[in-house]
Design a protein around this motif. Structure first.
Motif, PDB file in Angstrom:
ATOM      1  N   ALA A   1       4.277   8.402  -7.090  1.00 12.80           N
ATOM      2  CA  ALA A   1       5.001   9.794  -7.038  1.00 12.80           C
ATOM      3  C   ALA A   1       6.457   9.751  -7.638  1.00 12.80           C
ATOM      4  N   ALA A   2       7.148   8.730  -7.573  1.00 16.18           N
ATOM      5  CA  ALA A   2       8.452   8.766  -8.433  1.00 16.18           C
ATOM      6  C   ALA A   2       8.169   8.818 -10.000  1.00 16.18           C
ATOM      7  N   ALA A   3       7.386   8.339 -10.329  1.00 19.28           N
ATOM      8  CA  ALA A   3       7.147   8.156 -12.063  1.00 19.28           C
ATOM      9  C   ALA A   3       6.503   9.477 -12.133  1.00 19.28           C
ATOM     10  N   PHE A   4       5.933  10.234 -11.532  1.00 22.86           N
ATOM     11  CA  PHE A   4       5.401  11.659 -11.871  1.00 22.86           C
ATOM     12  C   PHE A   4       6.649  12.514 -12.114  1.00 22.86           C
ATOM     13  N   GLU A   5       7.704  12.196 -11.231  1.00 25.10           N
ATOM     14  CA  GLU A   5       8.999  13.124 -11.499  1.00 25.10           C
ATOM     15  C   GLU A   5       9.753  12.576 -12.587  1.00 25.10           C
ATOM     16  N   LEU A   6      10.175  11.220 -12.736  1.00 19.37           N
ATOM     17  CA  LEU A   6      11.049  10.720 -13.744  1.00 19.37           C
ATOM     18  C   LEU A   6      10.459   9.204 -14.155  1.00 19.37           C
ATOM     19  N   PRO A   7      10.476   8.721 -15.452  1.00 15.47           N
ATOM     20  CA  PRO A   7      10.224   7.389 -15.662  1.00 15.47           C
ATOM     21  C   PRO A   7      11.092   6.460 -14.764  1.00 15.47           C
ATOM     22  N   LEU A   8      10.464   5.283 -14.415  1.00 12.17           N
ATOM     23  CA  LEU A   8      11.041   4.366 -13.554  1.00 12.17           C
ATOM     24  C   LEU A   8      11.351   3.153 -14.652  1.00 12.17           C
ATOM     25  N   GLY A   9      12.913   2.820 -14.675  1.00  9.41           N
ATOM     26  CA  GLY A   9      13.563   1.854 -15.080  1.00  9.41           C
ATOM     27  C   GLY A   9      14.053   0.879 -14.190  1.00  9.41           C
ATOM     28  N   GLN A  10      14.646  -0.223 -14.623  1.00  6.28           N
ATOM     29  CA  GLN A  10      15.171  -1.489 -14.094  1.00  6.28           C
ATOM     30  C   GLN A  10      16.145  -0.924 -12.897  1.00  6.28           C
ATOM     31  N   THR A  11      16.814  -0.158 -13.102  1.00 12.15           N
ATOM     32  CA  THR A  11      17.871   0.291 -11.970  1.00 12.15           C
ATOM     33  C   THR A  11      17.080   0.956 -10.841  1.00 12.15           C
ATOM     34  N   ASP A  12      15.972   1.741 -11.376  1.00 10.41           N
ATOM     35  CA  ASP A  12      15.130   2.184 -10.080  1.00 10.41           C
ATOM     36  C   ASP A  12      14.634   1.169  -9.285  1.00 10.41           C
ATOM     37  N   PHE A  13      14.118   0.232 -10.003  1.00  4.46           N
ATOM     38  CA  PHE A  13      13.618  -0.939  -9.176  1.00  4.46           C
ATOM     39  C   PHE A  13      14.177  -1.586  -7.974  1.00  4.46           C
ATOM     40  N   GLU A  14      15.730  -1.351  -8.367  1.00  5.86           N
ATOM     41  CA  GLU A  14      16.533  -1.941  -7.440  1.00  5.86           C
ATOM     42  C   GLU A  14      16.720  -1.463  -6.094  1.00  5.86           C
TER      43      GLU A  14
ATOM     44  N   ALA B   1       0.709   7.884 -15.586  1.00  6.87           N
ATOM     45  CA  ALA B   1      -0.379   8.043 -16.622  1.00  6.87           C
ATOM     46  C   ALA B   1      -1.013   9.313 -16.945  1.00  6.87           C
ATOM     47  N   GLY B   2      -0.729  10.350 -16.171  1.00 10.67           N
ATOM     48  CA  GLY B   2      -1.465  11.800 -16.309  1.00 10.67           C
ATOM     49  C   GLY B   2      -2.330  12.031 -15.143  1.00 10.67           C
ATOM     50  N   GLY B   3      -2.444  13.380 -15.136  1.00  9.04           N
ATOM     51  CA  GLY B   3      -3.318  13.586 -13.968  1.00  9.04           C
ATOM     52  C   GLY B   3      -2.606  14.592 -13.095  1.00  9.04           C
ATOM     53  N   GLN B   4      -3.168  14.897 -11.851  1.00  7.20           N
ATOM     54  CA  GLN B   4      -2.542  15.780 -10.906  1.00  7.20           C
ATOM     55  C   GLN B   4      -1.508  14.875 -10.160  1.00  7.20           C
ATOM     56  N   ASN B   5      -0.533  15.744  -9.519  1.00  7.74           N
ATOM     57  CA  ASN B   5       0.504  14.846  -8.807  1.00  7.74           C
ATOM     58  C   ASN B   5       0.036  14.129  -7.964  1.00  7.74           C
ATOM     59  N   PRO B   6       0.456  12.645  -7.799  1.00  6.88           N
ATOM     60  CA  PRO B   6      -0.291  11.471  -6.919  1.00  6.88           C
ATOM     61  C   PRO B   6      -0.034  11.935  -5.444  1.00  6.88           C
ATOM     62  N   ALA B   7       1.136  12.589  -5.237  1.00  7.96           N
ATOM     63  CA  ALA B   7       1.509  12.880  -3.887  1.00  7.96           C
ATOM     64  C   ALA B   7       0.519  13.644  -2.913  1.00  7.96           C
ATOM     65  N   VAL B   8      -0.575  14.093  -3.953  1.00 10.80           N
ATOM     66  CA  VAL B   8      -1.624  14.852  -3.020  1.00 10.80           C
ATOM     67  C   VAL B   8      -2.795  13.807  -2.813  1.00 10.80           C
ATOM     68  N   ASN B   9      -2.790  12.849  -3.196  1.00 12.24           N
ATOM     69  CA  ASN B   9      -3.551  11.801  -2.745  1.00 12.24           C
ATOM     70  C   ASN B   9      -3.014  11.119  -1.341  1.00 12.24           C
TER      71      ASN B   9
ATOM     72  N   TYR C   1       0.668  -1.250  -0.091  1.00  9.61           N
ATOM     73  CA  TYR C   1      -0.046  -0.021  -0.034  1.00  9.61           C
ATOM     74  C   TYR C   1       0.837   1.339  -0.103  1.00  9.61           C
ATOM     75  N   VAL C   2       1.779   1.079   0.674  1.00 12.17           N
ATOM     76  CA  VAL C   2       2.925   2.289   0.879  1.00 12.17           C
ATOM     77  C   VAL C   2       3.444   2.394  -0.493  1.00 12.17           C
ATOM     78  N   LEU C   3       4.115   1.432  -0.922  1.00  8.89           N
ATOM     79  CA  LEU C   3       5.094   1.203  -1.935  1.00  8.89           C
ATOM     80  C   LEU C   3       4.217   1.582  -3.195  1.00  8.89           C
ATOM     81  N   ALA C   4       3.362   1.432  -3.268  1.00 12.70           N
ATOM     82  CA  ALA C   4       2.286   1.714  -4.772  1.00 12.70           C
ATOM     83  C   ALA C   4       2.265   3.074  -4.832  1.00 12.70           C
ATOM     84  N   LYS C   5       2.299   4.166  -3.515  1.00  8.27           N
ATOM     85  CA  LYS C   5       2.062   5.299  -3.687  1.00  8.27           C
ATOM     86  C   LYS C   5       3.421   5.906  -4.008  1.00  8.27           C
ATOM     87  N   HIS C   6       4.441   5.400  -3.545  1.00  8.29           N
ATOM     88  CA  HIS C   6       5.616   5.940  -3.804  1.00  8.29           C
ATOM     89  C   HIS C   6       6.225   5.867  -4.999  1.00  8.29           C
ATOM     90  N   LEU C   7       5.686   4.569  -5.902  1.00 11.17           N
ATOM     91  CA  LEU C   7       6.109   4.332  -7.250  1.00 11.17           C
ATOM     92  C   LEU C   7       5.379   5.390  -7.944  1.00 11.17           C
TER      93      LEU C   7
END
Length: 425
Positions: A123-136, A165-173, A115-121
């Motif tokens: 918020a992170a993808a909103f800043e920059l795309p997530l690649g394999q190195t990020d998942f580490e 995928a678009g929309g407002q910054n997910p951090a506000v949720n 539940y926590v990780l899904a929100k972090h991911l």
């Protein structure tokens, strides 16, 4: 009059109410404020002279934060902690060195909580795309959760990278004021005009059935409101202004089902000790009416609302047969001892895992292991690491519980050591 220069403040108030009170505090129009820990962080409330902490707030870090609301300019200030009857308050009074000699606790969080990780991911993808190195960096669950978020159209995969995928910054949720993402609106409904509605506050979905059940008395800004209806589907509690000389307290029933054992401590000889996943259900089944002036119980009423369900983590401890036999030989009942330990563990664990006792729940049952078992769980979906910390540091936790009982001057147990006979989660 002076009474008009003192206000009440808490997180459930609407944003415009909170901003107005903060401005009045900062300008000096308000001389004082009675508040929850909602004023603990992130708000400059001007030059307060005194901070009075009523009861230990749960962590040493919170104590210093609340004490630091005063003296934020150059003048001298005063901070006073008024301890309550809770075992942890009395423990700190008897052991002031514990409070003053150590640095504030280390924060505890479970980074693999989905539940926590899904929100972090997101918020992170909103800043920059997530690649394999990020998942580490995000751990082994990051990529499967990113795939699930793509299925829900919250992320989008392009050539192995994951984009927001678009929309407002997910951090506000991500709520900083409620432990649940879902909130209930508390709506004042005039008895004379059923169509006239006014939202006065909100409360998180986990707490709503304990605070705004039908016939509950809800306190707002020093006024009492009677809850007329709780709409669970629409997430609205309808209240009407009613002057009462009593408040209400929920009577809860809790059940815990152990689903999966993640780890066990085989070397812990006195008891079976393990940590894992549990399903928790709790329900408000009745309420007490408590008179403001005397704190006497003046009535009891039934509550008929469906149970709440929560998938979380917990540790459980069940005394082994040898310990149970020893207690029986001394004329003691193991089940009663485990209940007393539950009361102690709920207030002692925050000293180990930096949380508020309201972040925890605890039950004693025998249906999971076939004998009386203490189960302490996190009151958050997926768990936040509090109970896991208790499992990892069980010797320290039980040591604090033992000190609370040993050092209390009473003879047979009292609210200042073993707590009340029945505690809310």
């Amino acid at each position: 009059p002076l009474a008009d220069q003192v206000r009440a403040y808490r997180g459930g108030y609407l944003p415009n109410e909170r901003r107005q009170m903060e401005q009045e505090l900062f300008s000096g129009r308000l001389r004082g404020v009675a508040t929850t820990n909602a004023l603990e962080l992130g708000i400059d409330v001007g030059s307060l002279d005194v901070a009075i902490l009523v009861n230990y707030p749960g962590t040493i870090a919170s104590c210093w934060q609340q004490a630091g609301r005063s003296g934020r300019r150059h003048e001298e200030s005063l901070a006073v902690l008024l301890a309550g009857n809770d075992p942890v308050d009395q423990y700190l009074l008897r052991n002031p060195c514990y409070f003053f000699s150590q640095s504030p606790e280390h924060a505890v969080v479970d980074p693999d909580n989905p539940y926590v990780l899904a929100k972090h991911l997101q918020a992170a993808a909103f800043e920059l795309p997530l690649g394999q190195t990020d998942f580490e960096h995000f751990g082994p669950l990051a990529e499967p959760i990113a795939g699930a978020l793509c299925h829900e159209k919250k992320l989008a995969e392009v050539n192995g990278d994951y984009y927001f995928a678009g929309g407002q910054n997910p951090a506000v949720n991500v709520s900083l004021r409620h432990m649940s993402d879902n909130t209930f609106s508390i709506v004042e409904q005039s008895s004379r005009d059923e169509a006239k509605h006014n939202v006065i506050a909100n409360v998180d979905a986990i707490s709503a059935p304990e605070l705004v059940y039908p016939e509950a008395v809800y306190l707002h800004n020093g006024d009492t409101y009677l809850v007329r209806e709780l709409d669970l589907e629409g997430k609205v509690a309808y209240v009407e202004r009613r002057e009462t000389d009593y408040y209400t307290q929920a009577v809860l029933e809790s059940n815990v089902l152990v689903r999966d054992e993640r780890a066990a401590n085989e070397s812990f000889a006195p008891a079976t000790l393990a940590f894992g996943d549990v399903d928790v259900s709790w329900q408000t089944v009745a309420f007490k009416k408590i008179k403001f002036a005397t704190r006497e119980n003046i009535g009891l009423g039934p509550v008929d609302i469906p149970p709440q369900n929560l998938q979380t983590t917990a540790f459980w401890l069940a005394p082994n047969d040898a310990e149970r036999v020893q207690m029986k030989e001394r004329g003691l009942r193991a089940s009663e001892g485990v209940v007393g330990l539950r009361n102690l563990a709920i207030v002692a664990l925050p000293l180990v895992s930096m949380c508020d006792s309201r972040d925890l729940g605890g039950v004693v049952d025998s249906k999971n292991l076939g004998r009386s078992t203490l189960i302490v769980y996190d009151r958050y979906p997926g768990g936040l690491g509090y109970s896991e910390k208790g499992f990892q540091h069980i010797e320290r936790l039980l040591g604090i519980c033992r000190e609370m009982v040993r050092d209390c001057p009473c003879d047979e147990g009292c609210p200042s050591c073993v707590g009340l006979p029945n505690l809310r989660p």
